[in-house]
Design a protein around this motif. Structure first.
Motif, PDB file in Angstrom:
ATOM      1  N   PHE A  94       9.255   7.231  -8.619  1.00  0.00           N
ATOM      2  CA  PHE A  94       8.456   6.221  -9.308  1.00  0.00           C
ATOM      3  C   PHE A  94       9.231   4.907  -9.385  1.00  0.00           C
ATOM      4  CE2 PHE A  94       6.904   3.855 -12.914  1.00  0.00           C
ATOM      5  CZ  PHE A  94       5.535   4.012 -12.866  1.00  0.00           C
ATOM      6  N   LEU A  95      10.475   4.982  -9.832  1.00  0.00           N
ATOM      7  CA  LEU A  95      11.301   3.778  -9.962  1.00  0.00           C
ATOM      8  C   LEU A  95      11.673   3.207  -8.595  1.00  0.00           C
ATOM      9  CD1 LEU A  95      13.669   4.881 -12.873  1.00  0.00           C
ATOM     10  CD2 LEU A  95      11.734   3.286 -12.988  1.00  0.00           C
ATOM     11  N   LYS A  96      11.877   4.079  -7.630  1.00  0.00           N
ATOM     12  CA  LYS A  96      12.235   3.628  -6.287  1.00  0.00           C
ATOM     13  C   LYS A  96      11.155   2.734  -5.699  1.00  0.00           C
ATOM     14  CE  LYS A  96      12.972   5.316  -1.558  1.00  0.00           C
ATOM     15  NZ  LYS A  96      13.162   6.509  -0.696  1.00  0.00           N
ATOM     16  N   TYR A  97       9.903   3.196  -5.757  1.00  0.00           N
ATOM     17  CA  TYR A  97       8.829   2.416  -5.138  1.00  0.00           C
ATOM     18  C   TYR A  97       8.423   1.219  -5.985  1.00  0.00           C
ATOM     19  CZ  TYR A  97       8.509   5.664  -1.314  1.00  0.00           C
ATOM     20  OH  TYR A  97       8.810   6.401  -0.198  1.00  0.00           O
ATOM     21  N   PHE A  98       8.596   1.322  -7.292  1.00  0.00           N
ATOM     22  CA  PHE A  98       8.353   0.156  -8.134  1.00  0.00           C
ATOM     23  C   PHE A  98       9.389  -0.936  -7.832  1.00  0.00           C
ATOM     24  CE2 PHE A  98       8.713  -2.350 -12.060  1.00  0.00           C
ATOM     25  CZ  PHE A  98       7.388  -2.713 -12.233  1.00  0.00           C
ATOM     26  N   TYR A 122       0.830  -1.201   0.000  1.00  0.00           N
ATOM     27  CA  TYR A 122       0.000   0.000   0.000  1.00  0.00           C
ATOM     28  C   TYR A 122       0.866   1.254   0.000  1.00  0.00           C
ATOM     29  CZ  TYR A 122      -2.975   3.773   1.592  1.00  0.00           C
ATOM     30  OH  TYR A 122      -3.608   4.988   1.696  1.00  0.00           O
ATOM     31  N   ILE A 123       1.902   1.278   0.840  1.00  0.00           N
ATOM     32  CA  ILE A 123       2.787   2.444   0.914  1.00  0.00           C
ATOM     33  C   ILE A 123       3.488   2.661  -0.426  1.00  0.00           C
ATOM     34  CG2 ILE A 123       4.893   3.359   1.970  1.00  0.00           C
ATOM     35  CD1 ILE A 123       4.042   1.921   4.573  1.00  0.00           C
ATOM     36  N   CYS A 124       4.052   1.590  -0.978  1.00  0.00           N
ATOM     37  CA  CYS A 124       4.780   1.708  -2.242  1.00  0.00           C
ATOM     38  C   CYS A 124       3.863   2.112  -3.390  1.00  0.00           C
ATOM     39  CB  CYS A 124       5.479   0.390  -2.570  1.00  0.00           C
ATOM     40  SG  CYS A 124       6.845  -0.024  -1.453  1.00  0.00           S
ATOM     41  N   TRP A 125       2.650   1.561  -3.417  1.00  0.00           N
ATOM     42  CA  TRP A 125       1.717   1.886  -4.491  1.00  0.00           C
ATOM     43  C   TRP A 125       1.305   3.351  -4.407  1.00  0.00           C
ATOM     44  CZ3 TRP A 125       0.805  -0.199  -8.918  1.00  0.00           C
ATOM     45  CH2 TRP A 125      -0.331   0.151  -9.651  1.00  0.00           C
ATOM     46  N   THR A 135       5.014  -8.698  -1.895  1.00  0.00           N
ATOM     47  CA  THR A 135       4.482  -7.483  -2.524  1.00  0.00           C
ATOM     48  C   THR A 135       4.434  -7.643  -4.039  1.00  0.00           C
ATOM     49  OG1 THR A 135       6.717  -6.534  -2.438  1.00  0.00           O
ATOM     50  CG2 THR A 135       5.190  -5.923  -0.678  1.00  0.00           C
ATOM     51  N   ARG A 136       5.371  -8.392  -4.597  1.00  0.00           N
ATOM     52  CA  ARG A 136       5.360  -8.669  -6.033  1.00  0.00           C
ATOM     53  C   ARG A 136       4.116  -9.469  -6.416  1.00  0.00           C
ATOM     54  NH1 ARG A 136      10.248 -10.525  -6.256  1.00  0.00           N
ATOM     55  NH2 ARG A 136       9.766 -12.759  -6.338  1.00  0.00           N
ATOM     56  N   LEU A 139       1.924   6.301  -7.290  1.00  0.00           N
ATOM     57  CA  LEU A 139       0.893   7.175  -7.825  1.00  0.00           C
ATOM     58  C   LEU A 139       1.252   8.641  -7.636  1.00  0.00           C
ATOM     59  CD1 LEU A 139      -2.336   5.289  -6.675  1.00  0.00           C
ATOM     60  CD2 LEU A 139      -1.246   5.245  -8.934  1.00  0.00           C
ATOM     61  N   ARG A 140       1.795   8.985  -6.482  1.00  0.00           N
ATOM     62  CA  ARG A 140       2.181  10.373  -6.231  1.00  0.00           C
ATOM     63  C   ARG A 140       3.341  10.777  -7.135  1.00  0.00           C
ATOM     64  NH1 ARG A 140      -0.023  12.363  -1.261  1.00  0.00           N
ATOM     65  NH2 ARG A 140      -1.136  10.713  -0.167  1.00  0.00           N
TER      66      ARG A 140
END
Length: 292
Positions: free
Chosen positions: A266-270, A248-251, A279-280, A255-256
């Motif tokens: 974006f790449l960090k949280y992906f 949830y945090i990473c998603w 999580t994968r 989005l932000r």
């Protein structure tokens, strides 16, 4: 019939504020008061609300630039001035549907002192989607689920004022996830009711890079603060629950970062999602659900 206090905080959103105020006074539940807390607006809000006071019974509170300490400070001033036994928050860029408070108050009681509802999410003032039709709205004992993910936002929440007094209101040290963090505390030891339909028009202007909620850097600082503050509660979660929380945090971070076009975050949280097996798995499950 119990008095419900509507608390609206505003800052330089005069046109939207008028719509928010209008939605309060269109409520089918009539025993209400409206409190507008103006956090140092400079766009003519003061005079506009004074004009509206000729038509509506509005308590107007102005916070000067010197006194201003952020949105949570303004929210706390608002609910502390409330005379109602229940408080319902409304952001200045949102609107309530006319039967929101009536339907929430029909479920409010000593056993369920917190009631939230679904929302219609409007992006960039045009595209809309229904929350109550796109996901399950939970109720009952949510003390653990709220630690995993956000369940509701401030404009959808109605709760007894005494709860706000007990937990100390909004945490003024954070600028993001303030309603989420408030619910983390409010939901502990209390049952929550829900009206499973959209009763709020919730606006998201994701194209506005200056919009505070699109600031992924400061959002990350608030997330870290919340994780440290509630470390004891989070420590009670099981491994699968922690995986859901991490996703949830990473998603949310993805989005932000997308909204403000920050490729680094974006790449960090992906990467953080892809790095962990659990999580994968959640990610690919979400993708497959979209495809279907």
């Amino acid at each position: 019939m119990e008095l419900v206090s509507a608390v609206i905080i505003t800052h330089n959103r005069l046109d939207l504020l008028k719509k928010a105020i209008g939605s309060v006074f269109k409520q089918t539940y009539k025993k209400m008061e409206c409190i507008v807390v103006d956090d140092a607006s400079s766009d003519g809000t003061y005079q506009a609300v004074r004009d509206l006071q000729e038509q509506y019974d509005i308590e107007y509170i102005y916070i000067s630039p010197q006194e201003s300490k952020g949105a949570n400070y303004a929210r706390n001033i608002g609910w502390q001035r409330a005379k109602g036994s229940y408080v319902a928050f409304l952001d200045d860029d949102d609107e309530w549907f006319e039967n929101k408070i009536e339907k929430q108050m029909s479920l409010a009681s000593n056993e369920t002192p917190i009631v939230y509802c679904g929302r219609t999410i409007e992006r960039n003032f045009s595209r809309r989607r229904s929350e109550s039709q796109s996901r399950v709205l939970l109720c009952g004992d949510l003390h653990k689920e709220i630690l995993i993910r956000s369940i509701c936002v401030s404009s959808t929440i109605l709760m007894k004022k005494e709860i706000l007094q007990e937990i100390g209101g909004f945490d003024e040290n954070i600028n993001f996830w303030q309603d989420y963090e408030l619910c983390m505390r409010a939901f502990q030891g209390r049952n929550v009711a829900v009206v499973k339909e959209d009763l709020v028009l919730y606006r998201e202007n994701i194209s506005d890079r200056a919009r505070k909620t699109n600031n992924v850097v400061d959002w990350e600082k608030s997330v870290q603060y919340i994780q440290k503050k509630h470390a004891v509660l989070f420590g009670k979660l099981k491994n699968d629950e922690l995986a859901r929380q991490s996703f949830y945090i990473c998603w949310d971070g993805i989005l932000r970062a997308r909204n403000c076009k920050n490729i680094y975050y974006f790449l960090k949280y992906f990467y953080l999602i892809m790095r962990m097996k659990d999580t994968r798995r959640i990610f690919w499950g979400k993708v497959m659900k979209k495809i279907r």
